[in-house]
Motif scaffolding. Sequence first.
Motif, short mmCIF file in Angstrom:
data_model
loop_
_atom_site.label_atom_id
_atom_site.label_comp_id
_atom_site.label_asym_id
_atom_site.label_seq_id
_atom_site.Cartn_x
_atom_site.Cartn_y
_atom_site.Cartn_z
N PRO A 1 0.83 -1.21 0.00
CA PRO A 1 0.00 0.00 0.00
C PRO A 1 0.86 1.26 0.00
N GLY A 2 0.27 2.36 -0.44
CA GLY A 2 0.96 3.63 -0.41
C GLY A 2 1.23 4.09 1.02
N VAL A 3 2.01 5.15 1.13
CA VAL A 3 2.40 5.65 2.45
C VAL A 3 2.13 7.15 2.53
N ASP A 4 1.55 7.59 3.65
CA ASP A 4 1.37 9.01 3.95
C ASP A 4 2.50 9.45 4.87
N HIS A 5 3.06 10.62 4.60
CA HIS A 5 4.13 11.16 5.43
C HIS A 5 3.61 12.44 6.07
N LEU A 6 3.52 12.46 7.40
CA LEU A 6 2.98 13.60 8.14
C LEU A 6 4.10 14.57 8.50
N TYR A 7 3.86 15.85 8.21
CA TYR A 7 4.78 16.93 8.57
C TYR A 7 4.03 17.96 9.40
N GLU A 8 4.70 18.58 10.37
CA GLU A 8 4.10 19.64 11.19
C GLU A 8 4.91 20.92 11.05
N LEU A 9 4.18 22.02 11.12
CA LEU A 9 4.77 23.34 10.97
C LEU A 9 5.62 23.72 12.17
N ARG A 10 6.79 24.24 11.91
CA ARG A 10 7.60 24.85 12.98
C ARG A 10 7.05 26.26 13.17
N PRO A 11 7.08 26.78 14.40
CA PRO A 11 6.36 28.01 14.70
C PRO A 11 6.87 29.30 14.05
N GLN A 12 8.08 29.37 13.59
CA GLN A 12 8.58 30.63 13.04
C GLN A 12 9.12 30.44 11.62
N GLN A 13 9.14 31.55 10.87
CA GLN A 13 9.70 31.55 9.53
C GLN A 13 11.22 31.62 9.61
N ASP A 14 11.89 31.09 8.58
CA ASP A 14 13.34 31.24 8.47
C ASP A 14 13.65 32.68 8.05
N GLY A 15 14.92 33.04 8.11
CA GLY A 15 15.34 34.38 7.73
C GLY A 15 15.03 34.72 6.28
N ASP A 16 14.92 33.70 5.41
CA ASP A 16 14.61 33.95 4.00
C ASP A 16 13.11 34.00 3.72
N GLY A 17 12.29 33.96 4.78
CA GLY A 17 10.84 34.04 4.62
C GLY A 17 10.17 32.70 4.35
N CYS A 18 10.96 31.64 4.30
CA CYS A 18 10.43 30.30 4.06
C CYS A 18 10.00 29.67 5.38
N TRP A 19 8.87 28.99 5.39
CA TRP A 19 8.41 28.26 6.56
C TRP A 19 9.02 26.86 6.54
N THR A 20 9.08 26.20 7.69
CA THR A 20 9.62 24.85 7.77
C THR A 20 8.57 23.90 8.31
N MET A 21 8.43 22.77 7.62
CA MET A 21 7.56 21.68 8.06
C MET A 21 8.47 20.52 8.44
N ALA A 22 8.41 20.05 9.70
CA ALA A 22 9.26 18.98 10.19
C ALA A 22 8.55 17.63 10.10
N PHE A 23 9.29 16.61 9.68
CA PHE A 23 8.76 15.25 9.55
C PHE A 23 8.34 14.71 10.92
N VAL A 24 7.17 14.06 10.99
CA VAL A 24 6.66 13.47 12.22
C VAL A 24 6.70 11.94 12.12
N ARG A 25 6.01 11.39 11.12
CA ARG A 25 5.96 9.93 10.98
C ARG A 25 5.35 9.57 9.62
N SER A 26 5.45 8.27 9.29
CA SER A 26 4.83 7.72 8.09
C SER A 26 3.82 6.65 8.51
N ASP A 27 2.70 6.61 7.78
CA ASP A 27 1.64 5.65 8.05
C ASP A 27 1.10 5.14 6.71
N PRO A 28 0.40 3.99 6.70
CA PRO A 28 -0.28 3.55 5.48
C PRO A 28 -1.27 4.63 5.02
#
Length: 77
Positions: A45-72
């Motif tokens: 089966p395929g896999v979903d990869h969950l990412y969560e937002l980090r609370p602040q933007q980087d200096g270049d204005g880009c947001w960061t989403m950090a990996f949490v886990r993978s599930d079916p």
Amino acid sequence: MEWVTVRFLGGPADGTARELPAGPGGGPPRRWILSSGTEGPPDLPGVDHLYELRPQQDGDGCWTMAFVRSDPVGMTE
């Protein structure tokens, strides 16, 4: 619809940057699921990869989403 740039940290999308839809406050969604899909063989089966937002933007204005886990596919909420 407005878009914001997000950089993914960790997991299969590590280092990838892409545009995500902006929420009412102008930031990206708090959680985002990247799916590998279900196009493969039925016994793999395929896999979903969950990412969560980090609370602040980087200096270049880009947001960061950090990996949490993978599930079916369909199991990640």
